[in-house]
Scaffold this active site. Structure first.
Site, mmCIF file in Angstrom:
data_model
loop_
_atom_site.group_PDB
_atom_site.id
_atom_site.type_symbol
_atom_site.label_atom_id
_atom_site.label_comp_id
_atom_site.label_asym_id
_atom_site.label_seq_id
_atom_site.Cartn_x
_atom_site.Cartn_y
_atom_site.Cartn_z
ATOM 1 N N CYS A 168 0.813 -1.221 0.000
ATOM 2 C CA CYS A 168 0.000 0.000 0.000
ATOM 3 C C CYS A 168 0.848 1.274 0.000
ATOM 4 C CB CYS A 168 -0.956 0.001 1.183
ATOM 5 S SG CYS A 168 -2.091 -1.388 1.107
ATOM 6 N N HIS A 194 -3.694 7.137 2.199
ATOM 7 C CA HIS A 194 -4.011 5.828 1.620
ATOM 8 C C HIS A 194 -5.444 5.463 2.023
ATOM 9 C CE1 HIS A 194 -4.010 1.695 0.584
ATOM 10 N NE2 HIS A 194 -3.887 1.255 1.825
ATOM 11 N N ASN A 224 -9.927 -0.452 -0.881
ATOM 12 C CA ASN A 224 -8.474 -0.289 -0.749
ATOM 13 C C ASN A 224 -7.813 -0.814 -2.030
ATOM 14 O OD1 ASN A 224 -5.753 -0.564 -0.177
ATOM 15 N ND2 ASN A 224 -6.056 -1.411 1.869
HETATM 16 O O1 UT7 Z 1 -3.538 -1.085 3.676
HETATM 17 C C1 UT7 Z 1 -3.570 -1.843 4.837
HETATM 18 C C2 UT7 Z 1 -4.555 -2.942 4.615
HETATM 19 N N1 UT7 Z 1 -5.268 -3.377 5.756
HETATM 20 C C3 UT7 Z 1 -6.036 -2.583 6.529
HETATM 21 O O2 UT7 Z 1 -6.111 -1.406 6.367
HETATM 22 C C4 UT7 Z 1 -6.814 -3.261 7.593
HETATM 23 C C5 UT7 Z 1 -6.963 -2.420 8.829
HETATM 24 N N2 UT7 Z 1 -7.984 -3.001 9.706
HETATM 25 C C6 UT7 Z 1 -9.287 -2.770 9.496
HETATM 26 O O3 UT7 Z 1 -9.657 -2.041 8.588
HETATM 27 C C7 UT7 Z 1 -10.263 -3.403 10.453
HETATM 28 O O4 UT7 Z 1 -9.559 -4.073 11.470
HETATM 29 C C8 UT7 Z 1 -11.242 -4.396 9.742
HETATM 30 C C9 UT7 Z 1 -12.214 -3.621 8.883
HETATM 31 C C10 UT7 Z 1 -10.465 -5.398 8.901
HETATM 32 C C11 UT7 Z 1 -12.049 -5.163 10.787
HETATM 33 O O5 UT7 Z 1 -12.732 -4.266 11.633
HETATM 34 P P1 UT7 Z 1 -12.684 -4.461 13.211
HETATM 35 O O6 UT7 Z 1 -13.513 -3.388 13.775
HETATM 36 O O7 UT7 Z 1 -11.247 -4.512 13.615
HETATM 37 O O8 UT7 Z 1 -13.425 -5.821 13.387
HETATM 38 P P2 UT7 Z 1 -12.908 -7.197 14.043
HETATM 39 O O9 UT7 Z 1 -11.854 -7.816 13.197
HETATM 40 O O10 UT7 Z 1 -12.615 -6.945 15.489
HETATM 41 O O11 UT7 Z 1 -14.197 -8.073 13.950
HETATM 42 C C12 UT7 Z 1 -15.379 -7.803 14.729
HETATM 43 C C13 UT7 Z 1 -16.389 -8.884 14.467
HETATM 44 C C14 UT7 Z 1 -15.824 -10.288 14.603
HETATM 45 O O12 UT7 Z 1 -16.813 -11.099 15.153
HETATM 46 P P3 UT7 Z 1 -16.806 -11.451 16.733
HETATM 47 O O13 UT7 Z 1 -15.504 -12.152 16.963
HETATM 48 O O14 UT7 Z 1 -16.900 -10.145 17.435
HETATM 49 O O15 UT7 Z 1 -18.001 -12.305 16.878
HETATM 50 C C15 UT7 Z 1 -15.576 -10.718 13.188
HETATM 51 O O16 UT7 Z 1 -15.653 -12.122 13.011
HETATM 52 O O17 UT7 Z 1 -16.860 -8.783 13.116
HETATM 53 C C16 UT7 Z 1 -16.702 -10.051 12.458
HETATM 54 N N3 UT7 Z 1 -16.437 -9.797 11.053
HETATM 55 C C17 UT7 Z 1 -17.392 -9.568 10.143
HETATM 56 N N4 UT7 Z 1 -18.730 -9.514 10.236
HETATM 57 C C18 UT7 Z 1 -19.424 -9.230 9.127
HETATM 58 C C19 UT7 Z 1 -15.224 -9.728 10.435
HETATM 59 N N5 UT7 Z 1 -15.400 -9.446 9.129
HETATM 60 C C20 UT7 Z 1 -16.728 -9.339 8.926
HETATM 61 C C21 UT7 Z 1 -17.513 -9.064 7.796
HETATM 62 N N6 UT7 Z 1 -18.853 -9.010 7.937
HETATM 63 N N7 UT7 Z 1 -16.966 -8.822 6.578
#
Ligand code: UT7
Length: 330
Positions: A117, A257, A287
């Site tokens: 990225c 980004h 992204n």
């Molecule tokens: O250029 C760099 C590239 N990468 C990034 O920029 C990633 C940076 N990180 C993020 O953008 C965020 O961490 C995410 C968008 C990937 C995830 O958001 P979060 O607020 O950190 O969510 P989480 O991973 O803590 O997940 C919360 C819940 C989980 O369920 P439980 O364990 O609370 O029951 C996940 O399993 O949301 C669940 N979950 C989803 N639910 C619906 C994870 N992905 C999804 C989804 N739809 N697509």
């Protein structure tokens, strides 16, 4: 910021987004997710996907052609083509070489820079150094990626985030006091496996087993990335501003980004800049990795959000971890 010093000025910009759109509602039919979850957690509504049979350089070609038109230059005026990408057309040669031939550039040197990225900022910084050293006059800097090719469409934690696209900038040498005032790059390789593609490289070449296990697709600890991204982008932005000799109040637009709206809002808060001075287009494209900054820069320019004399701050964070920032006076 006084004149006289040889610097790289932005002569033109261009971008290309594939026409195929996948909306959050489309994804609801593919994995257990919802438009609401994706919108609230990321700000993304839809993303573009490169059509089958096309490669990275096909997108880059359109972005580059538009940037050259905008700069009023021909491909034959270029001395170098430097492309940030992690999704080259082939394992080798570089996509920059494929692009060079498509454009009909001659007598240039071309290569890819792999910094995920942050690839565009790394490519920009390299091109800027060649120009300031007096080794070259005009460079084409491209950020182009097709991360859709590295996605597991059954993994809801990654497939909702990424999209394909290309952006390009033509740089030229100038002594008028404008141009790239500073660039800052940093990496921390101890996080290599926090965001990576396990197979398909020399450690684990692609074979039937790796494909069956989806090991040639993106694996990520999103929470870890999020946490470190905000802090790192804030720190490196401040360093780039200091080196440029400008304060955050003098910045008319921040082009971060485009990974996650929450990351961008948190960054703006920490930098003390209001969101109306921050470019956000991730709702439309997701992204796009190395493409996100040059695509947003080109869009901002076409929307009239960048005028002559404006100071623009670019910043990025991604796999490596690799991050960076640049300050440009237009
Ligand atoms: O250029 C760099 C590239 N990468 C990034 O920029 C990633 C940076 N990180 C993020 O953008 C965020 O961490 C995410 C968008 C990937 C995830 O958001 P979060 O607020 O950190 O969510 P989480 O991973 O803590 O997940 C919360 C819940 C989980 O369920 P439980 O364990 O609370 O029951 C996940 O399993 O949301 C669940 N979950 C989803 N639910 C619906 C994870 N992905 C999804 C989804 N739809 N697509």
């Amino acid at each position: 910021m006084s004149g006289g010093q040889r610097r790289s000025v932005v002569l033109g910009t261009g971008s290309e987004l594939p026409s195929k759109i996948i909306t959050n509602h489309d994804l609801e039919k593919m994995v257990e997710t919802s438009d609401e979850w994706i919108t609230v957690r990321t700000g993304i509504k839809e993303r573009r996907i490169l059509e089958e049979g096309k490669g990275n350089a096909d997108m880059a070609f359109h972005a580059a052609t538009r940037a050259l038109d905008d700069a009023n230059l021909d491909a034959t005026d270029l001395d170098a083509i430097i492309m940030g990408t992690v999704t080259a057309d082939y394992p080798f040669p570089s996509s920059a070489c494929v692009l060079e031939d498509m454009l009909g550039a001659r007598g240039v040197f071309s290569f890819d820079v792999g910094a995920a990225c942050s690839g565009f900022l790394n490519a920009l910084s390299v091109a800027d150094s060649f120009i300031r050293l007096g080794k070259i006059r005009n460079a084409l800097v491209v950020g182009s990626d097709a991360l859709s090719r590295l996605l597991n469409w059954q993994d809801r934690t990654t497939c909702i985030l990424f999209g394909d696209g290309a952006g390009a900038v033509v740089l030229g040498a100038s002594e008028n006091g404008n141009g790239i005032l500073s660039t800052k790059l940093r990496t921390d390789g101890s996080y290599a496996k926090t965001l990576y593609v396990p197979a398909g490289g020399s450690v684990k070449p692609a074979n039937r087993k790796t494909v069956e296990r989806n090991e040639h697709t993106i694996t990520m600890n999103g929470k870890e990335v999020f946490k470190i991204a905000v802090r790192s982008m804030e720190d490196i932005s401040r360093e780039a501003l200091e080196e440029a000799g400008v304060s955050i109040d003098e910045v008319s637009l921040v082009i971060p980004h485009q990974a996650n709206r929450r990351i961008i809002v948190a960054l703006a808060e920490r930098l003390g800049i209001s969101m109306d001075k921050v470019m956000v287009n991730l709702d439309k494209y997701g992204n796009t990795s190395a493409a996100s900054i040059p695509v947003a820069l080109d869009e901002a320019k076409r929307q009239g959000r960048i005028q002559k004399g404006n100071v623009v701050l670019l910043n990025a964070f991604g796999a490596g971890f690799a991050w960076g920032a640049a300050v440009i006076k237009f």
